[in-house]
Design a protein around this motif. Structure first.
Motif, PDB file in Angstrom:
ATOM      1  N   GLY A 238       0.867  -1.179   0.000  1.00 30.12           N
ATOM      2  CA  GLY A 238       0.000   0.000   0.000  1.00 30.12           C
ATOM      3  C   GLY A 238       0.896   1.219   0.000  1.00 30.12           C
ATOM      4  N   MET A 239       0.658   2.120  -0.927  1.00 32.99           N
ATOM      5  CA  MET A 239       1.474   3.329  -1.019  1.00 32.99           C
ATOM      6  C   MET A 239       0.651   4.501  -0.481  1.00 32.99           C
ATOM      7  SD  MET A 239       4.066   2.003  -2.600  1.00 32.99           S
ATOM      8  CE  MET A 239       5.000   3.385  -3.268  1.00 32.99           C
ATOM      9  N   GLY A 240       1.296   5.657  -0.384  1.00 30.81           N
ATOM     10  CA  GLY A 240       0.556   6.874  -0.054  1.00 30.81           C
ATOM     11  C   GLY A 240      -0.187   6.767   1.266  1.00 30.81           C
TER      12      GLY A 240
ATOM     13  N   GLY B 269      -0.574   3.406   2.990  1.00 31.33           N
ATOM     14  CA  GLY B 269       0.660   2.980   3.638  1.00 31.33           C
ATOM     15  C   GLY B 269       0.857   3.643   4.984  1.00 31.33           C
ATOM     16  N   GLY B 270       0.424   4.889   5.105  1.00 30.79           N
ATOM     17  CA  GLY B 270       0.632   5.618   6.362  1.00 30.79           C
ATOM     18  C   GLY B 270      -0.542   5.553   7.332  1.00 30.79           C
ATOM     19  N   PHE B 271      -1.505   4.644   7.096  1.00 25.58           N
ATOM     20  CA  PHE B 271      -2.733   4.584   7.928  1.00 25.58           C
ATOM     21  C   PHE B 271      -3.435   5.934   7.946  1.00 25.58           C
ATOM     22  CE2 PHE B 271      -0.485   0.954   9.829  1.00 25.58           C
ATOM     23  CZ  PHE B 271      -1.498   0.010   9.795  1.00 25.58           C
ATOM     24  N   GLU B 272      -3.487   6.595   6.795  1.00 27.57           N
ATOM     25  CA  GLU B 272      -4.035   7.953   6.776  1.00 27.57           C
ATOM     26  C   GLU B 272      -5.081   8.085   5.680  1.00 27.57           C
ATOM     27  OE1 GLU B 272       0.194  10.181   7.747  1.00 27.57           O
ATOM     28  OE2 GLU B 272      -0.136   9.264   5.797  1.00 27.57           O
ATOM     29  N   LEU B 273      -5.800   7.003   5.412  1.00 27.89           N
ATOM     30  CA  LEU B 273      -6.699   7.030   4.264  1.00 27.89           C
ATOM     31  C   LEU B 273      -7.814   8.045   4.471  1.00 27.89           C
ATOM     32  CD1 LEU B 273      -6.329   5.394   1.768  1.00 27.89           C
ATOM     33  CD2 LEU B 273      -8.061   3.805   2.566  1.00 27.89           C
ATOM     34  N   ASN B 274      -8.199   8.709   3.361  1.00 25.27           N
ATOM     35  CA  ASN B 274      -9.332   9.627   3.356  1.00 25.27           C
ATOM     36  C   ASN B 274     -10.632   8.908   3.208  1.00 25.27           C
ATOM     37  OD1 ASN B 274      -8.106  11.918   3.372  1.00 25.27           O
ATOM     38  ND2 ASN B 274      -8.215  12.322   1.194  1.00 25.27           N
ATOM     39  N   PHE B 275     -11.691   9.674   3.405  1.00 28.49           N
ATOM     40  CA  PHE B 275     -13.017   9.081   3.269  1.00 28.49           C
ATOM     41  C   PHE B 275     -13.241   8.525   1.857  1.00 28.49           C
ATOM     42  CE2 PHE B 275     -17.582   8.845   2.848  1.00 28.49           C
ATOM     43  CZ  PHE B 275     -17.901   8.183   4.023  1.00 28.49           C
ATOM     44  N   SER B 276     -12.887   9.268   0.829  1.00 30.84           N
ATOM     45  CA  SER B 276     -13.094   8.749  -0.531  1.00 30.84           C
ATOM     46  C   SER B 276     -11.792   8.575  -1.293  1.00 30.84           C
ATOM     47  CB  SER B 276     -14.007   9.678  -1.335  1.00 30.84           C
ATOM     48  OG  SER B 276     -15.249   9.777  -0.695  1.00 30.84           O
ATOM     49  N   SER B 277     -10.712   8.312  -0.563  1.00 32.59           N
ATOM     50  CA  SER B 277      -9.424   8.117  -1.213  1.00 32.59           C
ATOM     51  C   SER B 277      -9.458   6.940  -2.163  1.00 32.59           C
ATOM     52  CB  SER B 277      -8.407   7.722  -0.147  1.00 32.59           C
ATOM     53  OG  SER B 277      -7.444   8.689  -0.018  1.00 32.59           O
TER      54      SER B 277
ATOM     55  N   LEU C 198      -1.651   0.895  -5.050  1.00 33.45           N
ATOM     56  CA  LEU C 198      -1.095  -0.434  -4.774  1.00 33.45           C
ATOM     57  C   LEU C 198       0.047  -0.765  -5.717  1.00 33.45           C
ATOM     58  CD1 LEU C 198      -4.498  -2.383  -4.473  1.00 33.45           C
ATOM     59  CD2 LEU C 198      -3.159  -1.348  -2.621  1.00 33.45           C
ATOM     60  N   ILE C 199       0.973  -1.583  -5.206  1.00 32.96           N
ATOM     61  CA  ILE C 199       2.004  -2.188  -6.063  1.00 32.96           C
ATOM     62  C   ILE C 199       1.995  -3.686  -5.764  1.00 32.96           C
ATOM     63  CG2 ILE C 199       4.494  -2.391  -6.464  1.00 32.96           C
ATOM     64  CD1 ILE C 199       4.791   0.555  -5.984  1.00 32.96           C
ATOM     65  N   PHE C 200       2.020  -4.509  -6.813  1.00 32.87           N
ATOM     66  CA  PHE C 200       1.973  -5.970  -6.627  1.00 32.87           C
ATOM     67  C   PHE C 200       3.323  -6.604  -6.955  1.00 32.87           C
ATOM     68  CE2 PHE C 200      -2.447  -4.970  -8.233  1.00 32.87           C
ATOM     69  CZ  PHE C 200      -3.063  -5.077  -6.990  1.00 32.87           C
ATOM     70  N   ALA C 201       3.711  -7.602  -6.136  1.00 30.68           N
ATOM     71  CA  ALA C 201       4.954  -8.323  -6.425  1.00 30.68           C
ATOM     72  C   ALA C 201       4.801  -9.773  -5.972  1.00 30.68           C
ATOM     73  CB  ALA C 201       6.118  -7.667  -5.687  1.00 30.68           C
ATOM     74  N   TYR C 202       5.696 -10.635  -6.477  1.00 33.67           N
ATOM     75  CA  TYR C 202       5.703 -12.027  -5.986  1.00 33.67           C
ATOM     76  C   TYR C 202       7.155 -12.489  -5.962  1.00 33.67           C
ATOM     77  CZ  TYR C 202       5.744 -12.881 -11.052  1.00 33.67           C
ATOM     78  OH  TYR C 202       6.049 -12.855 -12.386  1.00 33.67           O
TER      79      TYR C 202
ATOM     80  N   ILE D 165       8.699   5.997   0.563  1.00 30.55           N
ATOM     81  CA  ILE D 165       8.781   6.214   2.008  1.00 30.55           C
ATOM     82  C   ILE D 165       7.540   5.649   2.702  1.00 30.55           C
ATOM     83  CG2 ILE D 165       8.656   8.010   3.791  1.00 30.55           C
ATOM     84  CD1 ILE D 165      10.383   9.756   2.045  1.00 30.55           C
ATOM     85  N   LYS D 166       6.392   5.807   2.046  1.00 31.72           N
ATOM     86  CA  LYS D 166       5.120   5.419   2.665  1.00 31.72           C
ATOM     87  C   LYS D 166       4.770   3.954   2.430  1.00 31.72           C
ATOM     88  CE  LYS D 166       2.794   9.502   3.654  1.00 31.72           C
ATOM     89  NZ  LYS D 166       2.367   9.867   4.998  1.00 31.72           N
ATOM     90  N   ALA D 167       5.558   3.252   1.600  1.00 30.37           N
ATOM     91  CA  ALA D 167       5.165   1.889   1.218  1.00 30.37           C
ATOM     92  C   ALA D 167       5.106   0.972   2.446  1.00 30.37           C
ATOM     93  CB  ALA D 167       6.164   1.336   0.215  1.00 30.37           C
TER      94      ALA D 167
END
Length: 943
Positions: free
Chosen positions: A161-163, A166-174, A178-182, A260-262
């Protein structure tokens, strides 16, 4: 979001919703809270009217009045029975809407503080994401089999989770970034041998669809995956190895900033730990990172530039003194110092600010002011979004909505709210401004940066280019885009890419000062592609503005020179040394330099020899061209220098060729290193000291040995004559072999006795005999411009005597004139331009060839009467001689000289532009008509 028309229906809806609420609940506190909630949130009001059962459910289980435990959402979701993707899609949306209603209610009723709201939103997103992913992963495993790693462990998807997420700061309608890896690549044991990349691609695609597709129940979360490696053009999911390679070699500074926020938010946490450790190394460098400071300054410039856009004035996130500025202040310190101070490696901005105060990196007052401002702005943002569940950061425009927002924030009216907001934003911007103060000069550079980064919309960029004087902005933008996506640029390591990012805006600013910025830019981009393998040149140009200006001026003035540099990037070193660039060397200096360059080379190392000669020529010619372009030297001198360079190279090539053959076969009978018995004679432009930039060399080889039958005295003896034949061949081979660095000179030997069918080398005694008894008149004409270039001094004396004797032969003027005119006619019909509006500087009537033929006719006609006429080989001094002789009047001689110099000067300029010596007819109309008049008078021919 639920859309409504006009606010009247909005009021009606909120009244309906209050009625619904009153019937559902007898609790006075709830009913009282309902009014501010429904007034401030159309979303909440409409949802309660359409789904009263959801509100009833929330009331009944006391969810509205309670704080949730951290894992509440996860536990709730696990209790929903789900079969298949359709079910999943529907249930997640209903769950999300119900929980969003609760979050909006608690926030707008004033029952939850900001940190609870942001935390709840982030945990809700995370729970939905995890639940959806687990369900889809197991479903795909059931169809295809489970991916297994090299150590036998099962591999799952890692979701970062980015942005704000990632920082536990999600907005109401954010939306959620995402970045996916394996962990690693592999192949499943199913029938189709599905690769892991295909497997995870399917999982990701389904996941994105389940989360963000809009159905009748709305959506769960909007997702954004553009922050992944290579952005939109990159694969949706990448292996750890691919990620690591990308972040270590190709990622740009802003990607470090974003990382930084990832935080890993879902999926396989066992393998995810390895990825996070690698990313931490990428984000936090061990040392204070000076390069980063430059990059961040650019980021800041871009932010400042964006702040000033009209549509950002009312934006609480991106506008002046908005949330983004607070984030920037925190993240800048994290990037620069996070490598040393681990305490800074936290994600939520409020924690970062606290650390900055603890470490005394920011004054405590500033920190508390920023923290308060942040909370206020984030609350405004949430209330804006709760109004209609729309992703917006802009303040409302209508008085009605303005008053709703102000009241929801606890203010009497819009005016008092706006006053407070403006004061907060001004305070934030003051602190932001102090982080890397930006000068006026830099803000000018922003325009250029935006052009390079392409961070504005097309029309705005095109407008900037117009202001810089570019004529075809669209083409220029296309060229810049093509250059950016070229292999050369993509292959640059991060450091090189950073330097290029600093260099390109400077380049654009400087190009604006040239007279042909469009063409000059195109040339510079081609040149940059050619030198990208040695990105140290980018650094040199970036650090030396003088050298950059220099290169641009030269390249703008000369396509030929640009091609030369592209072909031989080593020449850049010369170009950057402005002290010696404008000192083309005299013949003696050239000889000394070349002697020093060749001293290290073994006698038989042919390749090394050829490369060194070519590089020497290019360096020397580059200096002449630079001086010529900058107007430091006049035309006659340009030709002199180019001739010196050729003479020096011919002499040294001959000396090395001689040494190679002697090493193998010994000396010819009666010869030694001083008396070689060999000479190179130059004809045409080399003989007349009139070489141009791309001129080839007209040569004839002469030899002399007493005993034509003798053999050489080495271990592998060969006949003397054969020795000289091989000497000529090898000399030609060294000149003409096409190497990476090109040919040294094209050599034309058609002026030797019997032309192409004759022997390559001619014995000097026989040579005179040939000229006297077999040669055509045009061969005597050519001899007018013949000059000894290199070889044996004794042969020089002999050749000069032969030339004098042949030129001084008595000739019948009429026959001579007829021969000369006939030859000119032949040349004309073979070489004349078909286009009547164009003028060929050399071949057209009134051009260079006519002047040369008049001079050659004069010398062949008069030399018998005046031996002094055979002294020189260049047209200008030959004309002076003919004038003194009384063959031609002073006015006519001066007219021919003036025309000749004008043509040659222009020819040099065209050669530097890489163009043929052909111009519009009117350009030299005066000169050419004068020359034609003189031609008619002397050659009494109408041509």
């Amino acid at each position: 979001g639920m859309m409504t028309t006009g606010h009247q229906s909005g009021l009606a809806v909120s009244e309906q919703a209050q009625a619904v609420c009153a019937t559902i609940t007898q609790d006075r506190a709830l009913t009282n809270a309902a009014q501010p909630v429904f007034n401030a949130s159309l979303f909440a009001a409409e949802y309660c009217v359409r789904h009263p059962e959801v509100l009833a459910d929330l009331v009944q289980c006391q969810a509205l009045t309670n704080v949730y435990a951290p894992d509440y959402y996860r536990i709730q979701l696990e209790q929903i029975p789900i079969t298949g993707e359709v079910d999943l899609t529907r249930e997640l949306r209903r769950f999300r809407n119900k929980e969003m209603l609760r979050i909006a209610w608690r926030d707008l009723a004033g029952w939850a503080d900001l940190s609870e709201t942001l935390n709840d939103l982030s945990r809700l997103a995370e729970a939905c994401l995890n639940y959806a992913l687990n369900s889809l992963y197991h479903q795909t495993c059931a169809e295809k089999g489970t991916p297994v790693g090299s150590k036998g462990q099962s591999i799952g998807l890692v979701v970062l989770g980015m942005g704000k997420l990632g920082g536990f700061e999600l907005n109401f309608s954010s939306d959620i970034d995402l970045i996916f890896a394996y962990a690693e690549e592999g192949v499943l044991p199913d029938r189709k041998q599905t690769s892991y990349s295909e497997f995870f691609f399917r999982v990701c695609r389904s996941l994105l669809k389940v989360l963000s597709e809009i159905t009748e129940d709305g959506f769960v979360f909007r997702t954004d995956i553009r922050l992944r490696p290579f952005g939109d053009s990159g694969p949706i999911a990448m292996t750890f190895e691919g990620m690591e390679r990308y972040y270590q070699t190709q990622a740009r500074e802003w990607e470090r900033y974003a990382m930084i926020k990832a935080r890993q938010v879902a999926g396989d946490f066992d393998s995810g730990a390895h990825l996070m450790a690698m990313l931490e190394k990428f984000v936090y460098r061990r040392y204070l990172d000076y390069g980063a400071i430059e990059e961040i300054r650019l980021l800041k410039l871009q932010i400042v530039h964006e702040l000033k856009r009209k549509d950002r004035i009312d934006d609480v996130k991106l506008g002046l003194g908005g949330i983004r500025e607070i984030e920037f202040i925190g993240q800048v310190h994290q990037l620069i110092r996070g490598g040393q101070d681990k305490a800074l490696r936290v994600r939520p901005i409020l924690q970062v600010l606290k650390v900055l105060a603890d470490l005394r990196l920011l004054p405590a007052d500033d920190v508390s002011q920023l923290a308060e401002s942040y909370c206020f702005l984030r609350k405004v943002e949430n209330h804006l979004q709760q109004f209609q569940d729309k992703q917006t950061h802009s303040l409302p425009k209508t008085p009605q909505e303005q008053s709703i927002l102000a009241v929801s924030m606890g203010f009497e009216d819009w005016h008092s709210f706006k006053t407070k907001l403006d004061e907060i934003r001004a305070g934030v911007h003051r602190v932001f401004d102090q982080v890397f103060a930006i000068s006026k000069q830099e803000s000018q550079d922003v325009e250029a940066q935006k052009l390079w980064y392409g961070t504005d919309d097309g029309p705005k960029l095109a407008e900037s280019l117009k202001n810089y004087g570019f004529l075809q902005p669209e083409v220029v933008l296309e060229n810049l885009r093509a250059f950016k996506s070229s292999l050369a640029v993509k292959r640059l390591a991060t450091k090189g890419a950073r330097v290029l990012d600093r260099l390109m805006p400077q380049l654009l600013l400087e190009l604006a000062k040239t007279s042909n910025p469009d063409e000059a830019l195109k040339r510079m981009l081609g040149l940059f592609e050619a030198i990208s393998g040695r990105s140290v040149y980018f650094s040199l140009l970036e650090e030396n503005p003088a050298a950059l200006v220099q290169s641009i001026r030269l390249v703008a003035a000369s396509r030929w020179l640009c091609d030369l540099l592209s072909h031989s990037p080593v020449l850049f070193d010369e170009l950057l040394d402005t002290r010696t660039l404008f000192e083309p060397l005299q013949r003696a200096d050239l000889d000394n330099q070349l002697t020093a360059n060749l001293a290290q080379i073994d006698v038989n190392d042919l390749e090394h020899l050829m490369t060194t000669l070519r590089q020497f020529k290019q360096r020397s010619v580059l200096k002449v061209a630079a001086s010529d372009i900058m107007g430091v030297i006049p035309i006659m001198v340009v030709s002199d220098y180019l001739t010196y360079i050729a003479e020096s190279l011919v002499a040294h090539t001959l000396a090395r060729t001689w040494a190679m053959l002697v090493d193998k076969h010994g000396y010819p009978l009666g010869a030694d290193d001083v008396n070689k018995g060999f000479a190179v004679i130059g004809f045409g432009k080399l003989g007349g000291m009139e070489l141009g930039y791309g001129s080839d060399l007209d040569l004839v080889f002469l030899y002399d040995c007493d005993n034509g039958q003798g053999v050489t005295n080495g271990e592998k003896p060969i006949a003397n004559m054969q020795f000289y034949g091989r000497l000529g061949l090898k000399f030609r081979h060294i000149m003409e072999t096409n190497m990476l660095s090109g040919v040294l000179y094209e050599v034309d030997m058609r002026l030797r006795p019997n032309g192409e069918s004759g022997l390559l080398v001619s014995h000097i005694d026989w040579y005179e005999d040939y000229l006297q008894h077999q040669a055509w008149t045009w061969e005597h004409q050519a001899l007018v411009r013949a000059r000894f270039i290199a070889g044996d001094e004794k042969l020089k004396q002999q050749f000069n005597a032969i030339r004098h004797r042949i030129l001084s032969l008595p000739r019948a003027t009429d026959k001579l004139k007829a021969d000369v005119c006939e030859m000119r006619e032949k040349m004309r019909s073979a070489l004349m331009l078909k286009d009547a509006d164009r003028f060929d500087l050399k071949q057209s009537p009134g051009g260079i060839a006519d002047i040369e033929f008049i001079v050659q006719f004069g010398i062949l006609d008069q030399a018998a009467k005046n031996p002094a006429l055979t002294e020189f080989t260049d047209n200008v001094r030959l004309l002076d001689g003919l004038k003194r002789q009384g063959f031609i009047s002073e006015i006519e001689a001066d007219a021919l000289k003036a025309a000749y110099c004008a043509y040659r000067d222009h020819g040099h300029k065209l050669a530097l532009q890489g163009e043929r010596p052909v111009v519009d007819k009117f350009l030299f109309a005066d000169e050419s008509s004068r020359v034609m008049a003189i031609w008619r008078r002397y050659m009494n021919s109408d041509k």
